[in-house]
Structure formats: C-alpha cells, structure tokens
Design an enzyme around this catalytic site. Structure first.
Site, PDB file in Angstrom:
ATOM      1  N   LYS A  13       0.900  -1.086  -0.100  1.00  0.00           N
ATOM      2  CA  LYS A  13       0.037   0.095  -0.096  1.00  0.00           C
ATOM      3  C   LYS A  13       0.867   1.515  -0.046  1.00  0.00           C
ATOM      4  O   LYS A  13       0.608   2.048  -0.693  1.00  0.00           O
ATOM      5  CB  LYS A  13      -0.778   0.040   1.295  1.00  0.00           C
ATOM      6  CG  LYS A  13      -1.941  -1.170   1.336  1.00  0.00           C
ATOM      7  CD  LYS A  13      -2.797  -1.045   2.355  1.00  0.00           C
ATOM      8  CE  LYS A  13      -2.265  -1.248   3.881  1.00  0.00           C
ATOM      9  NZ  LYS A  13      -1.671  -2.264   4.205  1.00  0.00           N
ATOM     10  N   ARG A  88      -8.870   0.980   9.364  1.00  0.00           N
ATOM     11  CA  ARG A  88      -8.638  -0.516   9.692  1.00  0.00           C
ATOM     12  C   ARG A  88      -9.765  -1.230  10.510  1.00  0.00           C
ATOM     13  O   ARG A  88      -9.815  -2.504  10.846  1.00  0.00           O
ATOM     14  CB  ARG A  88      -7.182  -0.576  10.603  1.00  0.00           C
ATOM     15  CG  ARG A  88      -6.132  -0.619   9.851  1.00  0.00           C
ATOM     16  CD  ARG A  88      -5.099  -0.753  10.551  1.00  0.00           C
ATOM     17  NE  ARG A  88      -3.835  -1.351  10.356  1.00  0.00           N
ATOM     18  CZ  ARG A  88      -2.909  -0.640   9.614  1.00  0.00           C
ATOM     19  NH1 ARG A  88      -2.744   0.440   9.242  1.00  0.00           N
ATOM     20  NH2 ARG A  88      -1.566  -1.868   9.493  1.00  0.00           N
ATOM     21  N   ARG A 127      11.899  -7.850   4.528  1.00  0.00           N
ATOM     22  CA  ARG A 127      12.029  -6.378   4.916  1.00  0.00           C
ATOM     23  C   ARG A 127      12.513  -6.179   6.302  1.00  0.00           C
ATOM     24  O   ARG A 127      13.303  -5.303   6.634  1.00  0.00           O
ATOM     25  CB  ARG A 127      10.408  -5.896   4.886  1.00  0.00           C
ATOM     26  CG  ARG A 127      10.540  -4.205   5.122  1.00  0.00           C
ATOM     27  CD  ARG A 127       9.297  -3.855   4.881  1.00  0.00           C
ATOM     28  NE  ARG A 127       8.310  -3.718   5.969  1.00  0.00           N
ATOM     29  CZ  ARG A 127       6.996  -3.403   5.826  1.00  0.00           C
ATOM     30  NH1 ARG A 127       6.443  -2.863   4.707  1.00  0.00           N
ATOM     31  NH2 ARG A 127       6.507  -3.453   6.866  1.00  0.00           N
ATOM     32  N   ARG A 133      12.394  -2.921  11.029  1.00  0.00           N
ATOM     33  CA  ARG A 133      11.708  -2.295  11.485  1.00  0.00           C
ATOM     34  C   ARG A 133      10.971  -3.180  12.802  1.00  0.00           C
ATOM     35  O   ARG A 133      10.641  -4.202  12.458  1.00  0.00           O
ATOM     36  CB  ARG A 133      10.422  -2.035  10.349  1.00  0.00           C
ATOM     37  CG  ARG A 133       9.086  -0.964  11.005  1.00  0.00           C
ATOM     38  CD  ARG A 133       8.376  -0.824   9.792  1.00  0.00           C
ATOM     39  NE  ARG A 133       6.853  -1.090  10.178  1.00  0.00           N
ATOM     40  CZ  ARG A 133       5.915  -0.696   9.321  1.00  0.00           C
ATOM     41  NH1 ARG A 133       5.913  -0.386   8.112  1.00  0.00           N
ATOM     42  NH2 ARG A 133       4.715  -1.195   9.700  1.00  0.00           N
ATOM     43  N   ARG A 144      -0.219  -8.633  13.638  1.00  0.00           N
ATOM     44  CA  ARG A 144      -0.668  -7.803  12.657  1.00  0.00           C
ATOM     45  C   ARG A 144      -1.576  -8.302  11.660  1.00  0.00           C
ATOM     46  O   ARG A 144      -2.708  -7.959  11.330  1.00  0.00           O
ATOM     47  CB  ARG A 144       0.375  -6.938  11.647  1.00  0.00           C
ATOM     48  CG  ARG A 144       1.188  -5.883  12.771  1.00  0.00           C
ATOM     49  CD  ARG A 144       2.744  -5.589  12.243  1.00  0.00           C
ATOM     50  NE  ARG A 144       2.570  -5.163  10.874  1.00  0.00           N
ATOM     51  CZ  ARG A 144       3.690  -4.983  10.224  1.00  0.00           C
ATOM     52  NH1 ARG A 144       4.732  -5.511  10.585  1.00  0.00           N
ATOM     53  NH2 ARG A 144       3.610  -4.356   8.940  1.00  0.00           N
TER      54      ARG A 144
HETATM   55  P1  ADP Z   1       1.364  -2.189   7.626  1.00  0.00           P
HETATM   56  O1  ADP Z   1       0.119  -1.784   6.783  1.00  0.00           O
HETATM   57  O2  ADP Z   1       2.470  -2.644   7.045  1.00  0.00           O
HETATM   58  O3  ADP Z   1       1.018  -3.051   8.962  1.00  0.00           O
HETATM   59  P2  ADP Z   1       1.246   0.469   8.908  1.00  0.00           P
HETATM   60  O4  ADP Z   1       2.368   1.397   8.783  1.00  0.00           O
HETATM   61  O5  ADP Z   1       0.056   0.824   8.020  1.00  0.00           O
HETATM   62  O6  ADP Z   1       1.824  -0.810   8.360  1.00  0.00           O
HETATM   63  O7  ADP Z   1       0.900   0.190  10.422  1.00  0.00           O
HETATM   64  C1  ADP Z   1       1.751  -0.035  11.428  1.00  0.00           C
HETATM   65  C2  ADP Z   1       1.326  -0.043  12.645  1.00  0.00           C
HETATM   66  O8  ADP Z   1       0.548   1.305  13.231  1.00  0.00           O
HETATM   67  C3  ADP Z   1       0.048  -0.984  12.912  1.00  0.00           C
HETATM   68  O9  ADP Z   1       0.209  -2.300  13.140  1.00  0.00           O
HETATM   69  C4  ADP Z   1      -0.685  -0.261  13.950  1.00  0.00           C
HETATM   70  O10 ADP Z   1      -0.167  -0.718  15.252  1.00  0.00           O
HETATM   71  C5  ADP Z   1      -0.671   1.103  13.818  1.00  0.00           C
HETATM   72  N1  ADP Z   1      -1.550   1.676  12.865  1.00  0.00           N
HETATM   73  C6  ADP Z   1      -1.693   2.144  11.832  1.00  0.00           C
HETATM   74  N2  ADP Z   1      -2.615   2.582  11.195  1.00  0.00           N
HETATM   75  C7  ADP Z   1      -3.686   2.253  12.128  1.00  0.00           C
HETATM   76  C8  ADP Z   1      -5.085   2.369  12.240  1.00  0.00           C
HETATM   77  N3  ADP Z   1      -5.695   2.801  11.151  1.00  0.00           N
HETATM   78  N4  ADP Z   1      -5.607   1.927  13.182  1.00  0.00           N
HETATM   79  C9  ADP Z   1      -5.065   1.540  14.302  1.00  0.00           C
HETATM   80  N5  ADP Z   1      -3.611   1.101  14.359  1.00  0.00           N
HETATM   81  C10 ADP Z   1      -3.086   1.678  13.294  1.00  0.00           C
END
Ligand code: ADP
Length: 189
Positions: A13, A88, A127, A133, A144
C-alpha cells in the site's frame, strides 16, 4: 478524488501510495507513518502508542481518527487523499464517511490489493532483515495479520455494499501492480 488503498500489512500500500502522489495530484495519508513520526519525535502520543505498535496491535480508533481529521483540509486543497492503512476497523470507516460527508466530500474508490498470506510472510522476512522495523519481527507480524483478518477484512463487505470496491492483483512486480491500479482508477473516472 479520495481513494482508499486497502489490503493486509506488507501488501504494498505504501509503495503504491507514494507512486500515486507522484503521478496524480493527491496527498498520501498514512496513519502508520503519522504514528511512527510521533514516536520519532518523542511526543506524548508517541510514548502512548510505541508499545502497542511494536506488538503489532491496533492503536485506538480515537487516536487515528483524530490524526486523519487534522489532515483532511490539506488533502482537500491538493485535490484528494490516498488513505493508506486507514480505515482499519468498522468504527474508523464510519467515522471517515461522516467526516468526509461533513466536508461535502466522499470516498470515491477502494482499491483492494490482493496478496496471499505466504507471499506476505516472505516479503516481511526480507524487509525485517533489511530495515529492522521493530514490528516486522515474525511474532508481531502474526499479530498484525490476525488484526487484519479479524478487524479490517470485515470492511470489505462494507465497501462492497457501497459499490466502491475494486480488486487489483498485488502479487506481481511493483510496476505490474501500479498498472493494475491505474487501470482501476481510469475506469472509475
Ligand atoms: P502495515 O500496513 O505494513 O501493517 P502501517 O504502517 O500501516 O503498516 O501500520 C503499522 C502499525 O501502526 C499497525 O500495526 C498499528 O499498530 C498502527 N496503525 C496504523 N494505522 C492504524 C489504524 N488505522 N488503526 C489502528 N492502528 C493503526
């Protein structure tokens, strides 16, 4: 035009959102990037979310909804937002619809990047080895993926019901996926 890039963690994404920022006049709104910036800055918010993110759990709806709301005017001024990693949960999706409606706007299209779990695991292992990370470690990644399957995937019928959902094969090269997204966007116009 407001677009949601939808899909499991590591579906690509962020990569595709950044490309769309270059090719179309839109602003990327990534709640993950905003939360990582908060952690890096050492703010109170950053301290509150660091442990939750490292475990791979979702942070609370209130926090991410507020982050997004504060950035909507900027995205609107630029001509539209690419929502990346938000919404989410159903509560986030409903809040987003309400916030946009309040501004006389709406989500135009939801692009779902389809990638199977095995490919996701392989990508994330690579990654983690490269970038380290913290939430890319195998245990957190599993959390996740579970969060996606139980809390985020139920948004698919929500957007399907709104007739906004388009599926794009996310298994190919970055260029092939980009071409699939462009096709989906051009059809929507
Ligand atoms: P990825 O899509 O690779 O999991 P992101 O950078 O979108 O990575 O998200 C990393 C972390 O940030 C998530 O695992 C969560 O802990 C938090 N996070 C990000 N966006 C949200 C959201 N919309 N609602 C709740 N937690 C979020």
């Amino acid at each position: 035009m407001n677009l949601i890039l939808f899909g499991p963690p590591a579906a690509g994404k962020g990569t595709q959102a950044k490309r769309l920022v270059e090719t179309r006049k839109m602003v990327q709104l990534s709640t993950g990037d905003m939360l990582r910036a908060a952690i890096a800055s050492g703010s109170e918010l950053g301290k509150r979310v660091a442990g939750i993110m490292e475990r791979g759990d979702l942070v609370s709806d209130d926090i991410v909804i507020e982050l997004i709301e504060s950035r909507l005017p900027e995205a609107e001024a630029a001509g539209g937002a690419i929502f990346d990693g938000f919404p989410r949960t159903l509560a986030q999706a409903e809040a987003l619809d309400r916030m946009l409606e309040h501004r006389g706007s709406r989500i135009d299209e939801v692009i779902r990047l389809k990638v199977d779990d095995e490919a996701l695991m392989q990508r994330i292992a690579g990654r983690y080895a490269e970038s380290g990370r913290p939430d890319d470690n195998p245990e957190s990644f599993k959390v996740r993926l579970d969060a996606y399957n139980t809390q985020t995937a139920p948004l698919l019928p929500y957007y399907q019901g709104q007739k906004k959902l388009v599926e794009v094969d996310g298994m190919g090269s970055i260029e092939a996926v980009a071409a699939g997204i462009d096709k989906a966007l051009d059809k929507a116009r």
